[in-house]
Design a protein around this motif. Structure first.
Motif, mmCIF file in Angstrom:
data_model
loop_
_atom_site.group_PDB
_atom_site.id
_atom_site.type_symbol
_atom_site.label_atom_id
_atom_site.label_comp_id
_atom_site.label_asym_id
_atom_site.label_seq_id
_atom_site.Cartn_x
_atom_site.Cartn_y
_atom_site.Cartn_z
ATOM 1 N N ARG A 1 0.845 -1.198 0.000
ATOM 2 C CA ARG A 1 0.000 0.000 0.000
ATOM 3 C C ARG A 1 0.879 1.248 0.000
ATOM 4 N N THR A 2 0.453 2.284 -0.703
ATOM 5 C CA THR A 2 1.245 3.515 -0.609
ATOM 6 C C THR A 2 0.696 4.354 0.533
ATOM 7 N N LEU A 3 1.588 5.022 1.215
ATOM 8 C CA LEU A 3 1.170 5.842 2.347
ATOM 9 C C LEU A 3 0.595 7.162 1.843
ATOM 10 N N ALA A 4 -0.450 7.624 2.528
ATOM 11 C CA ALA A 4 -1.039 8.906 2.157
ATOM 12 C C ALA A 4 -0.038 10.012 2.475
ATOM 13 N N GLU A 5 0.017 10.975 1.588
ATOM 14 C CA GLU A 5 0.919 12.096 1.876
ATOM 15 C C GLU A 5 0.153 13.148 2.660
ATOM 16 N N THR A 6 0.752 13.607 3.728
ATOM 17 C CA THR A 6 0.096 14.677 4.460
ATOM 18 C C THR A 6 0.907 15.950 4.262
ATOM 19 N N VAL A 7 0.476 16.715 3.292
ATOM 20 C CA VAL A 7 1.165 17.974 3.038
ATOM 21 C C VAL A 7 0.248 19.101 3.477
ATOM 22 N N ARG A 8 0.716 19.837 4.437
ATOM 23 C CA ARG A 8 -0.113 20.926 4.965
ATOM 24 C C ARG A 8 0.103 22.167 4.114
ATOM 25 N N ARG A 9 -1.009 22.721 3.676
ATOM 26 C CA ARG A 9 -0.879 24.000 2.985
ATOM 27 C C ARG A 9 -1.265 25.101 3.953
ATOM 28 N N GLU A 10 -0.586 26.205 3.849
ATOM 29 C CA GLU A 10 -0.914 27.337 4.714
ATOM 30 C C GLU A 10 -2.405 27.635 4.594
ATOM 31 N N SER A 11 -3.065 27.884 5.713
ATOM 32 C CA SER A 11 -4.471 28.263 5.615
ATOM 33 C C SER A 11 -4.497 29.740 5.212
ATOM 34 N N GLU A 12 -5.641 30.120 4.645
ATOM 35 C CA GLU A 12 -5.727 31.521 4.248
ATOM 36 C C GLU A 12 -5.751 32.379 5.481
ATOM 37 N N ILE B 1 -6.066 9.310 7.772
ATOM 38 C CA ILE B 1 -6.966 10.172 8.561
ATOM 39 C C ILE B 1 -6.415 11.602 8.593
ATOM 40 N N ASN B 2 -5.118 11.740 8.753
ATOM 41 C CA ASN B 2 -4.538 13.087 8.740
ATOM 42 C C ASN B 2 -4.759 13.773 7.402
ATOM 43 N N ARG B 3 -4.633 12.986 6.333
ATOM 44 C CA ARG B 3 -4.882 13.555 5.009
ATOM 45 C C ARG B 3 -6.325 14.047 4.901
ATOM 46 N N ILE B 4 -7.252 13.244 5.435
ATOM 47 C CA ILE B 4 -8.664 13.618 5.354
ATOM 48 C C ILE B 4 -8.943 14.871 6.195
ATOM 49 N N LEU B 5 -8.292 14.979 7.341
ATOM 50 C CA LEU B 5 -8.490 16.176 8.169
ATOM 51 C C LEU B 5 -7.985 17.423 7.430
ATOM 52 N N LEU B 6 -6.843 17.279 6.749
ATOM 53 C CA LEU B 6 -6.323 18.416 5.982
ATOM 54 C C LEU B 6 -7.281 18.786 4.845
ATOM 55 N N GLU B 7 -7.889 17.756 4.251
ATOM 56 C CA GLU B 7 -8.846 17.980 3.175
ATOM 57 C C GLU B 7 -10.065 18.745 3.708
ATOM 58 N N GLN B 8 -10.502 18.362 4.912
ATOM 59 C CA GLN B 8 -11.647 19.038 5.539
ATOM 60 C C GLN B 8 -11.335 20.513 5.783
ATOM 61 N N LYS B 9 -10.122 20.757 6.188
ATOM 62 C CA LYS B 9 -9.706 22.147 6.415
ATOM 63 C C LYS B 9 -9.750 22.936 5.106
ATOM 64 N N GLU B 10 -9.241 22.326 4.042
ATOM 65 C CA GLU B 10 -9.240 23.011 2.740
ATOM 66 C C GLU B 10 -10.673 23.329 2.306
ATOM 67 N N ARG B 11 -11.587 22.428 2.712
ATOM 68 C CA ARG B 11 -12.991 22.641 2.371
ATOM 69 C C ARG B 11 -13.570 23.817 3.155
#
Ligand SMILES: Nc1ncnc2c1ncn2[C@@H]1O[C@H](COP(=O)(O)OP(=O)(O)OP(=O)(O)O)[C@@H](O)[C@H]1O
Ligand SMILES: [Mg+2]
Length: 504
Positions: free
Chosen positions: A241-252, A442-452
């Motif tokens: 399995r490939t590991l999800a990448e958790t790349v944090r983007r600066e929030s606005e 899960i961390n990737r999904i949390l970052l996605e939620q933030k982007e949303r």
């Protein structure tokens, strides 16, 4: 020369329905070693240890203790041959004292407890193994870390030679975990053997002598800890399995205000004030992490915001509307979701199956019921989607979630709480008990939620995780907010100083 083999498992197989939880597993435990058991969620770690502890009987295979074949028939029988286990959910009676709990676990039948003798025994073991516990303290007065020491004390007082601990460090602070491993090392030096289940690779490499990795009920790899690397362990745990990448983007910068907390005071379960005059504003599209040593008010803050704990004074406002006095259900419908720290106490109902748990919060919605009659097909579809999207291994849709593996319970809880685009996600230790692959996802999904645009209040004790995920970091100490810092404009040292209550 290697020490004598204390215990050997040969070809252990255990099936639950269609699930092959353990598939011909062979494991050797040497005298005086700390043996770590690693592996993805649902790999069969707890099952294998429950077999040793006499909770499950294997379908086939043999267990040899000191070279002799044994059939472990019950936990009591396991204790008689010197095997004891500390489970993930502690088994203590909270209104009784430490000494009384230890006494009860020994299965003694004397009519009157000799308190002085019991307390003395406990003090002796405390000293011998570096395991500080106050024998007279009541369990409810103790922190999680202290309660765990009582569980270990129970095994010592029963003179267990083989101690099994199921994810003991998951509920500990990094500092407490270090102390626990010191105690375990003392025990190993005394000739006992210890098996520790963990998902934390660095911890395992630092503290264990041998490491065994399970995958899909089989042994994926085993090695002396000295030969382990993060790469090798990761490969054994996650396979291809490939590991999800958790790349944090600066929030606005200057996201719209979402939740405002003003001068909040709230109590704890002991009736003491746990949050003192706390004020902070959370914004849309940010991850706001709460750092702090355990017991600094994190639980009370999360529960107060989720509507589960009464506010003593102060004001909470969501989207400009005051919600201080609203109840849990109202807050859910306002878009607040909550991943609590103890999943089986607050988040899930252990006796219910996946489908019932999947819609626990919104079974009243028209999508899932009409005139009080549940729409079974829709509920099943919702649960099946969680299974698919979060790769939940559940052992069948009808299985009570209490029987699912710990990590898979956590995945279900997170899936349900993230579903439906909440505006505020209160996430207490969201990746606790998850294997490295699932935690990344899960961390990737949390970052996605933030982007949303959602706001995530992330409670964690792992500073690495906080620095990887958060936009801003608030530090709690003794129920007070010591300061708020922007990630990128602070460092471990400053956060550490704030955590210990130093004003900087
Ligand atoms: N009593 C039970 N009834 C049915 N299925 C079970 C039972 N106990 C465990 N299982 C299943 O056996 C498999 C292995 O579970 P186990 O709890 O041993 O995993 P684990 O390696 O401890 O995982 P985790 O890291 O998530 O705790 C899982 O698929 C689980 O659903
Ligand atoms: Mg487990």
């Amino acid at each position: 020369m290697e020490n004598a083999v204390l215990l050997e498992m040969k070809g252990i197989t255990k099936r639950f329905g269609k699930t092959n939880a353990n598939d011909h597993i062979c494991l050797r435990l040497h005298k005086g070693e700390i043996h770590a058991l690693l592996g993805e969620n649902g790999a069969g770690k707890s099952t294998l240890m429950n077999i040793l502890a006499g909770i499950y009987r294997p379908d086939s295979g043999q267990i040899l203790a000191n070279g002799e074949r044994v059939e472990i028939k019950s936990p009591r029988h396991a204790a008689d041959i010197g095997i004891g286990m500390v489970h993930q959910h502690f088994q203590l009676i909270s209104t009784l004292s430490v000494a009384e709990n230890v006494y009860l676990s020994m299965g003694r039948t004397d009519f009157v407890i000799n308190k002085a003798a019991m307390e003395k025994t406990i003090r002796n073991y405390s000293e011998k193994f570096g395991l500080p516990v106050d024998p007279a303290a009541k369990i409810w007065q103790l922190s999680v870390g202290e309660q765990q020491r009582v569980e270990i004390m129970k095994l010592l007082c029963r003179d267990c030679k083989i101690l099994i601990l199921d994810e003991p460090s998951a509920v500990l602070t990094p500092q407490e975990a270090r102390e626990m491993f010191k105690t375990l090392r003392n025990m190993a030096d005394e000739g006992k053997s210890v098996i520790v289940i963990s998902h934390k690779m660095n911890e395992v490499m630092e503290n264990a002598d041998r490491i065994t990795v399970l995958k899909g009920g089989k042994i994926a790899d085993e090695m002396p800890a000295a030969e382990a690397t993060v790469d090798r362990l990761t490969r054994a745990v996650v396979g291809s399995r490939t590991l999800a990448e958790t790349v944090r983007r600066e929030s606005e910068k200057g996201g719209k205000p979402l939740l405002s907390i003003e001068n909040l005071c709230a109590g704890n379960d002991k009736g003491l004030i746990a949050l003192h005059d706390l004020s902070v504003e959370l914004r849309e599209g940010e991850i706001f992490a709460i750092a702090g040593v355990a017991g600094s008010g994190q639980r009370e803050l999360a529960e107060t915001l989720a509507g589960m704990r009464k506010v003593v004074s102060g004001k909470i406002t969501l989207h400009g509307k005051e919600i201080t006095k609203t109840n849990v259900r109202q807050r859910i419908s306002l878009g607040i979701s909550f991943i609590p720290e103890d999943r089986l106490q607050m988040g899930l109902v252990a006796q219910m199956n996946m489908q019932q748990n999947a819609v626990l919060k919104d079974f009243r919605e028209p999508a899932y019921s009409r005139w009080g009659v549940l729409k079974k097909a829709a509920i099943r579809t919702a649960a099946e989607n969680y299974v698919k999207d979060y790769d939940i291994k559940n052992g069948g849709m009808e299985l009570p979630v209490g029987l699912m593996s710990g990590g898979n319970q956590q995945k279900l809880l997170v899936a349900r709480e993230i579903h439906g685009n909440p505006s505020l996600i209160i996430a207490a230790y969201p990746v606790r008990g998850l294997d490295i692959g699932a935690a990344g996802e899960i961390n990737r999904i949390l970052l996605e939620q933030k982007e949303r645009g959602a706001c995530i209040l992330l409670i964690s004790e792992e500073l690495d995780e906080i620095f990887r995920m958060a936009d801003r970091i608030g530090v709690l100490c003794g129920g007070r907010l010591m300061g708020v810092r922007e990630n990128g404009k602070t460092d471990y040292e400053e956060i550490g100083r704030l955590m210990s209550g130093e004003a900087v």
